[in-house]
Design an enzyme around this catalytic site. Sequence first.
Site, PDB file in Angstrom:
ATOM      1  N   ARG A  33       6.031  15.610  -0.080  1.00 20.77           N
ATOM      2  CA  ARG A  33       4.831  14.935  -0.605  1.00 20.77           C
ATOM      3  C   ARG A  33       3.698  15.025   0.414  1.00 20.77           C
ATOM      4  NH1 ARG A  33       5.558   8.853  -2.565  1.00 20.77           N
ATOM      5  NH2 ARG A  33       5.587   8.284  -0.380  1.00 20.77           N
ATOM      6  N   LYS A  71       8.637   6.305  -7.919  1.00 18.77           N
ATOM      7  CA  LYS A  71       8.059   5.222  -8.733  1.00 18.77           C
ATOM      8  C   LYS A  71       6.665   5.601  -9.230  1.00 18.77           C
ATOM      9  CE  LYS A  71       8.287   2.138  -5.398  1.00 18.77           C
ATOM     10  NZ  LYS A  71       8.886   2.883  -4.285  1.00 18.77           N
ATOM     11  N   ARG A 114       9.778   2.177   6.997  1.00 16.29           N
ATOM     12  CA  ARG A 114       9.604   1.696   5.623  1.00 16.29           C
ATOM     13  C   ARG A 114      10.956   1.516   4.929  1.00 16.29           C
ATOM     14  NH1 ARG A 114       6.121   5.741   2.807  1.00 16.29           N
ATOM     15  NH2 ARG A 114       5.693   4.167   1.255  1.00 16.29           N
ATOM     16  N   ARG A 116      -1.192  10.964   2.839  1.00  8.91           N
ATOM     17  CA  ARG A 116      -1.070   9.551   3.193  1.00  8.91           C
ATOM     18  C   ARG A 116      -0.723   9.438   4.661  1.00  8.91           C
ATOM     19  NH1 ARG A 116       2.586   6.581  -1.245  1.00  8.91           N
ATOM     20  NH2 ARG A 116       2.949   5.333   0.612  1.00  8.91           N
ATOM     21  N   ARG A 147       7.815  -6.906  -3.659  1.00  8.31           N
ATOM     22  CA  ARG A 147       8.534  -6.259  -2.566  1.00  8.31           C
ATOM     23  C   ARG A 147       9.268  -7.273  -1.690  1.00  8.31           C
ATOM     24  NH1 ARG A 147       5.285  -1.342  -2.022  1.00  8.31           N
ATOM     25  NH2 ARG A 147       6.047   0.043  -0.398  1.00  8.31           N
TER      26      ARG A 147
HETATM   27  P1  AMP Z   1       3.503   2.147  -1.415  1.00 11.88           P
HETATM   28  O1  AMP Z   1       2.469   3.126  -1.825  1.00 11.88           O
HETATM   29  O2  AMP Z   1       3.965   1.270  -2.539  1.00 11.88           O
HETATM   30  O3  AMP Z   1       4.656   2.778  -0.683  1.00 11.88           O
HETATM   31  O4  AMP Z   1       2.812   1.128  -0.369  1.00 11.88           O
HETATM   32  C1  AMP Z   1       2.257   1.602   0.839  1.00 11.88           C
HETATM   33  C2  AMP Z   1       2.121   0.450   1.819  1.00 11.88           C
HETATM   34  O5  AMP Z   1       1.269  -0.574   1.282  1.00 11.88           O
HETATM   35  C3  AMP Z   1       3.420  -0.280   2.164  1.00 11.88           C
HETATM   36  O6  AMP Z   1       4.166   0.387   3.164  1.00 11.88           O
HETATM   37  C4  AMP Z   1       2.887  -1.638   2.630  1.00 11.88           C
HETATM   38  O7  AMP Z   1       2.324  -1.569   3.924  1.00 11.88           O
HETATM   39  C5  AMP Z   1       1.731  -1.873   1.650  1.00 11.88           C
HETATM   40  N1  AMP Z   1       2.201  -2.563   0.416  1.00 11.88           N
HETATM   41  C6  AMP Z   1       2.144  -2.073  -0.858  1.00 11.88           C
HETATM   42  N2  AMP Z   1       2.642  -2.930  -1.745  1.00 11.88           N
HETATM   43  C7  AMP Z   1       3.044  -4.020  -1.019  1.00 11.88           C
HETATM   44  C8  AMP Z   1       3.664  -5.258  -1.357  1.00 11.88           C
HETATM   45  N3  AMP Z   1       3.982  -5.564  -2.635  1.00 11.88           N
HETATM   46  N4  AMP Z   1       3.940  -6.136  -0.347  1.00 11.88           N
HETATM   47  C9  AMP Z   1       3.628  -5.863   0.932  1.00 11.88           C
HETATM   48  N5  AMP Z   1       3.045  -4.703   1.324  1.00 11.88           N
HETATM   49  C10 AMP Z   1       2.759  -3.785   0.374  1.00 11.88           C
END
Ligand code: AMP
Length: 195
Positions: free
Chosen positions: A127, A13, A146, A135, A88
Amino acid sequence: MIIILLGPPGAGKGTQAERLMRECGYIQLSTGDIFRAAVEEGTKLGQKVKAIMDAGKLIDDATILEVIRERLMASDTNAGVILDGFPRTLVQAEALDAMLADMQRAVDRVIEMRVDETQLAERILKRATESGDSRSDDNMEVLQKRLAVYHENTAPIIPYYRERGKLSVVDGMASIDKVASSIRSILDAEEAKCP
Ligand code: AMP
């Protein structure tokens, strides 16, 4: 133009959102990036969410929605917005619709990046080794968590958008260029041609 990129962690994404931003002038809103920056800066918000993110759990809906509302209002979003990592949960999807309706806007298209999850681990670990700014949630244990969270909380929003005629699906296992061109064709059909 408001586009949502949907898919499990590692689906690509962020890569596609960055590309649309670069090539089409859209603004990318990645909740993950926003919260990672807050953690990095050590803000109050960052301190609040660090442990949750490290564990691969979801940040509560109210916190997420506050940040999104602020960003959607503040950004110059006329050229288009790509939401990456948001919504999400079903609560977030419904709240987004209500928020946009207040602004006389609406989600235009939701693009599900469908992937083979057995190959996701490989991508995520790649990654983790290739990324300069690694990360803290890119490891096998957190990835499993996740993915479970994705299936339980995020996958249910797919039918929500399908029922509203907003869902398109692309093969997220294709090359980055191929995925990008599939996304571009979908957007062209929406008359949201990339300038
Ligand atoms: P991502 O980079 O989108 O994979 O997000 C990394 C982490 O940020 C996720 O595993 C959640 O802990 C938090 N996070 C990001 N976006 C959301 C969301 N829309 N709702 C809840 N937690 C989020």
